[in-house]
Structures are given as C-alpha cells and as structure tokens.
Design a protein around this motif. Structure first.
Motif, short mmCIF file in Angstrom:
data_model
loop_
_atom_site.label_atom_id
_atom_site.label_comp_id
_atom_site.label_asym_id
_atom_site.label_seq_id
_atom_site.Cartn_x
_atom_site.Cartn_y
_atom_site.Cartn_z
N ALA A 89 0.83 -1.22 0.00
CA ALA A 89 0.00 0.00 0.00
C ALA A 89 0.85 1.26 0.00
N ARG A 90 2.08 1.15 0.46
CA ARG A 90 2.95 2.33 0.56
C ARG A 90 3.14 3.06 -0.76
N PHE A 91 3.06 2.33 -1.88
CA PHE A 91 3.28 2.98 -3.17
C PHE A 91 2.25 4.06 -3.44
N ALA A 92 1.01 3.86 -3.00
CA ALA A 92 -0.02 4.88 -3.18
C ALA A 92 0.33 6.13 -2.38
N ARG A 93 0.87 5.94 -1.20
CA ARG A 93 1.21 7.05 -0.31
C ARG A 93 2.52 7.73 -0.72
N ASP A 94 3.50 6.94 -1.17
CA ASP A 94 4.87 7.45 -1.31
C ASP A 94 5.33 7.77 -2.73
N HIS A 95 4.49 7.55 -3.75
CA HIS A 95 5.01 7.69 -5.11
C HIS A 95 5.47 9.10 -5.46
N ALA A 96 5.03 10.09 -4.72
CA ALA A 96 5.50 11.46 -4.95
C ALA A 96 6.51 11.90 -3.89
N SER A 97 6.88 10.98 -2.99
CA SER A 97 7.78 11.31 -1.88
C SER A 97 9.14 10.67 -2.07
N TRP A 98 9.58 10.59 -3.28
CA TRP A 98 10.81 9.90 -3.61
C TRP A 98 12.06 10.55 -3.03
N ILE A 103 13.57 5.49 0.99
CA ILE A 103 12.96 5.09 -0.27
C ILE A 103 13.90 4.08 -0.94
N ASP A 104 13.33 2.97 -1.41
CA ASP A 104 14.17 1.94 -2.02
C ASP A 104 14.00 1.93 -3.54
N VAL A 105 14.69 0.99 -4.18
CA VAL A 105 14.67 0.91 -5.65
C VAL A 105 13.25 0.74 -6.17
N GLU A 106 12.45 -0.09 -5.52
CA GLU A 106 11.07 -0.30 -5.96
C GLU A 106 10.29 1.00 -5.97
N ASP A 107 10.43 1.79 -4.89
CA ASP A 107 9.73 3.07 -4.81
C ASP A 107 10.19 4.02 -5.92
N LEU A 108 11.49 4.04 -6.16
CA LEU A 108 12.02 4.92 -7.20
C LEU A 108 11.54 4.52 -8.59
N LEU A 109 11.48 3.22 -8.85
CA LEU A 109 10.99 2.77 -10.15
C LEU A 109 9.53 3.16 -10.36
#
Length: 173
Positions: A89-98, A103-109
């Motif tokens: 679920a974190r991707f919905a929250r964090d995709h603009a918080s790079w 933040i890890d590789v998955e979040d950055l991608l």
C-alpha cells in the motif's frame, strides 16, 4: 470524503502504461539480459505499485485532471482497508515522496514510471535512481545513466500520443 467513482478510461490508460513501463524494468536492464540478474528488486512489488499508485484518485477525481496530493494518503488508506499489506500500500502514499529517506529501488521505479508516462523527466529523481542502481549493481554510474537515459528517452517520446488519447476521455464529475 468523495464517494468512489467508477474507473475512467483516463485512469485505466495511465495505469496500463505505468504498469507496462515497470514491467519493462523487471526484465533486461538496458536490454541486456545479463544485467537483469544484477538488479535485485521485487518485481511484483513494482508491478503492484505501478498499477495502484494513483488508486486514491477514486476518492479525489478532481486530481485526475488537475494537481493535488490528497489522493496519496487516501489511496494508502483505501488499500489497507481492503486488506493490502502496508508494504504494498505504501506505493499509493509514497510515489511522490521519492526525495525522503528510506525510499528503495522499488519506490524509485514506481516514481519514475509515474513521471515518464506523461513525458516528464525529473533530473533529481533520475539521478537518485541512477545512484541507487549503480550501488546495487556495482556498475559505473555513467553506464547506468546511459542505459536509463536511453530507456526514458524512448518512453517519453510517445508521451504526447498517450496524453492525446487520454484527453479523448474527459473526467466526469
């Protein structure tokens, strides 16, 4: 809170492209199969994040065609409410918080995919991804940069077509 709205063609187009871009990263990094094995990341997490990062826009449909970040925590809460693990679920929250720590590789991608589908190149984000990829692969930074830049150039080249198609499906309010 705005009631949930049915998926729009606009959101489906964005999700389909973003997930496709993320899937491309799950295979050969820079087109070289041997390099893919050097890129340790959770493919399924990236695909899930790419597909769901904007799910909160069902609660904030005005953000489908305008700026805003209210969809980010709303999407996170929506996914948690429906039994999705926090790690997904974190991707919905964090995709603009790079830009924040942790933040890890998955979040950055997922964050890069969110930008490039609409033709946006964000230097700071891309440099952070290059640094992280160079760290995890042991490759020279310049080599990683050349591969990433080539991939992103190819993807952003078609952004106008994607955005024009998306514009043919206006947001209904």
């Amino acid at each position: 809170m705005t009631p949930a709205t049915p998926p729009t063609d606009r959101r489906r187009t964005s999700t389909r492209f973003t997930r496709g871009w993320a899937a491309r990263w799950s295979y050969p990094f820079g087109g070289d199969v041997r390099r893919a094995a050097q890129l340790p990341f959770d493919r399924e997490a990236v695909l899930f994040g790419a597909a769901t990062h904007d799910v909160g826009k069902v609660r904030h449909p005005e953000e489908l065609s305008g700026p805003g970040s209210a969809h980010e925590p709303a999407g996170y809460e929506l996914l948690l409410k429906h039994g999705v693990a926090e790690s997904s679920a974190r991707f919905a929250r964090d995709h603009a918080s790079w830009h924040r720590d942790g933040i890890d590789v998955e979040d950055l991608l997922v964050s890069v995919a969110d930008k490039v589908w609409k033709g946006k190149r964000v230097t700071d984000l891309e440099e952070l991804l290059v640094d992280r990829l160079a760290d995890v692969t042991g490759r020279e930074r310049w080599s990683v940069f050349l591969d990433l830049d080539d991939i992103l150039d190819r993807i952003t080249a078609d952004a106008d077509l994607r955005l024009a198609f998306q514009a043919t499906h206006p947001v209904r309010g």
